[in-house]
Design a protein around this motif. Structure first.
Motif, PDB file in Angstrom:
ATOM      1  N   MET A  73       0.812  -1.217   0.000  1.00  0.00           N
ATOM      2  CA  MET A  73       0.000   0.000   0.000  1.00  0.00           C
ATOM      3  C   MET A  73       0.849   1.272   0.000  1.00  0.00           C
ATOM      4  O   MET A  73       0.350   2.338  -0.350  1.00  0.00           O
ATOM      5  CB  MET A  73      -0.931   0.028   1.220  1.00  0.00           C
ATOM      6  N   ASP A  74       2.110   1.162   0.374  1.00  0.00           N
ATOM      7  CA  ASP A  74       2.944   2.365   0.491  1.00  0.00           C
ATOM      8  C   ASP A  74       4.332   2.072  -0.066  1.00  0.00           C
ATOM      9  O   ASP A  74       5.014   1.157   0.413  1.00  0.00           O
ATOM     10  CB  ASP A  74       3.026   2.769   1.965  1.00  0.00           C
ATOM     11  N   ASP A  75       4.728   2.838  -1.050  1.00  0.00           N
ATOM     12  CA  ASP A  75       6.046   2.630  -1.662  1.00  0.00           C
ATOM     13  C   ASP A  75       7.177   2.735  -0.637  1.00  0.00           C
ATOM     14  O   ASP A  75       8.165   2.009  -0.730  1.00  0.00           O
ATOM     15  CB  ASP A  75       6.296   3.638  -2.788  1.00  0.00           C
ATOM     16  N   ALA A  76       7.026   3.611   0.326  1.00  0.00           N
ATOM     17  CA  ALA A  76       8.076   3.768   1.348  1.00  0.00           C
ATOM     18  C   ALA A  76       8.229   2.485   2.157  1.00  0.00           C
ATOM     19  O   ALA A  76       9.344   2.105   2.523  1.00  0.00           O
ATOM     20  CB  ALA A  76       7.762   4.952   2.255  1.00  0.00           C
ATOM     21  N   TRP A  77       7.108   1.800   2.440  1.00  0.00           N
ATOM     22  CA  TRP A  77       7.176   0.538   3.179  1.00  0.00           C
ATOM     23  C   TRP A  77       7.849  -0.537   2.342  1.00  0.00           C
ATOM     24  O   TRP A  77       8.633  -1.330   2.859  1.00  0.00           O
ATOM     25  CB  TRP A  77       5.792   0.075   3.600  1.00  0.00           C
ATOM     26  N   VAL A  78       7.531  -0.558   1.060  1.00  0.00           N
ATOM     27  CA  VAL A  78       8.163  -1.528   0.150  1.00  0.00           C
ATOM     28  C   VAL A  78       9.668  -1.308   0.130  1.00  0.00           C
ATOM     29  O   VAL A  78      10.454  -2.249   0.257  1.00  0.00           O
ATOM     30  CB  VAL A  78       7.576  -1.426  -1.270  1.00  0.00           C
ATOM     31  N   ILE A  79      10.061  -0.071  -0.013  1.00  0.00           N
ATOM     32  CA  ILE A  79      11.486   0.253  -0.073  1.00  0.00           C
ATOM     33  C   ILE A  79      12.177  -0.135   1.228  1.00  0.00           C
ATOM     34  O   ILE A  79      13.238  -0.764   1.214  1.00  0.00           O
ATOM     35  CB  ILE A  79      11.683   1.749  -0.393  1.00  0.00           C
ATOM     36  N   ARG A  80      11.576   0.212   2.364  1.00  0.00           N
ATOM     37  CA  ARG A  80      12.188  -0.135   3.658  1.00  0.00           C
ATOM     38  C   ARG A  80      12.319  -1.645   3.832  1.00  0.00           C
ATOM     39  O   ARG A  80      13.360  -2.142   4.258  1.00  0.00           O
ATOM     40  CB  ARG A  80      11.369   0.457   4.797  1.00  0.00           C
ATOM     41  N   ALA A  81      11.249  -2.371   3.511  1.00  0.00           N
ATOM     42  CA  ALA A  81      11.272  -3.832   3.664  1.00  0.00           C
ATOM     43  C   ALA A  81      12.286  -4.457   2.720  1.00  0.00           C
ATOM     44  O   ALA A  81      13.089  -5.305   3.126  1.00  0.00           O
ATOM     45  CB  ALA A  81       9.886  -4.420   3.427  1.00  0.00           C
ATOM     46  N   CYS A  82      12.252  -4.058   1.469  1.00  0.00           N
ATOM     47  CA  CYS A  82      13.165  -4.648   0.487  1.00  0.00           C
ATOM     48  C   CYS A  82      14.613  -4.305   0.784  1.00  0.00           C
ATOM     49  O   CYS A  82      15.493  -5.152   0.621  1.00  0.00           O
ATOM     50  CB  CYS A  82      12.772  -4.214  -0.931  1.00  0.00           C
ATOM     51  N   ASP A  83      14.876  -3.083   1.223  1.00  0.00           N
ATOM     52  CA  ASP A  83      16.244  -2.726   1.604  1.00  0.00           C
ATOM     53  C   ASP A  83      16.717  -3.588   2.776  1.00  0.00           C
ATOM     54  O   ASP A  83      17.840  -4.086   2.779  1.00  0.00           O
ATOM     55  CB  ASP A  83      16.340  -1.248   1.974  1.00  0.00           C
ATOM     56  N   ALA A  84      15.845  -3.771   3.761  1.00  0.00           N
ATOM     57  CA  ALA A  84      16.217  -4.570   4.938  1.00  0.00           C
ATOM     58  C   ALA A  84      16.412  -6.041   4.581  1.00  0.00           C
ATOM     59  O   ALA A  84      17.266  -6.713   5.152  1.00  0.00           O
ATOM     60  CB  ALA A  84      15.160  -4.436   6.021  1.00  0.00           C
ATOM     61  N   LEU A  85      15.616  -6.538   3.630  1.00  0.00           N
ATOM     62  CA  LEU A  85      15.680  -7.950   3.245  1.00  0.00           C
ATOM     63  C   LEU A  85      16.590  -8.198   2.050  1.00  0.00           C
ATOM     64  O   LEU A  85      16.714  -9.335   1.596  1.00  0.00           O
ATOM     65  CB  LEU A  85      14.259  -8.461   2.932  1.00  0.00           C
TER      66      LEU A  85
END
Length: 92
Positions: free
Chosen positions: A57-69
């Motif tokens: 739902m939020d590009d910022a969440w996608v970026i944070r999750a993908c960066d962390a993973l």
């Protein structure tokens, strides 16, 4: 992306979400799950799909999750498509 890889990706995303003290309460409030239901549902592919729906739902969440993973940014969406309810809807 296989269904098994999609489940693993979603489970890793759930692990990341659980470790995020700011975002986890937002997910729990939006989904209505408590900690017991969260633990009990972690192995359910449909629930894991809802985790990805939330993150997507939020590009910022996608970026944070993908960066962390350490995942490409499109990986969560690809995984979502392989889980129950993830098929693309075409309105035409």
């Amino acid at each position: 992306m296989t269904p098994e890889k999609a489940e693993t990706t979603a489970l890793n995303a759930l692990g990341w979400l659980v470790s995020d003290e700011d975002l986890l309460p937002v997910f729990m409030g939006a989904s209505g799950v408590d900690q017991d239901a969260l633990r009990a549902s972690a192995g359910d592919a449909a629930f894991l799909g809802s985790v990805l729906d939330f993150l997507l739902m939020d590009d910022a969440w996608v970026i944070r999750a993908c960066d962390a993973l350490n995942l490409p940014y499109d990986h969560l969406a690809m995984a979502r498509q392989m889980l129950p309810g993830g098929a693309q809807i075409h309105w035409t």
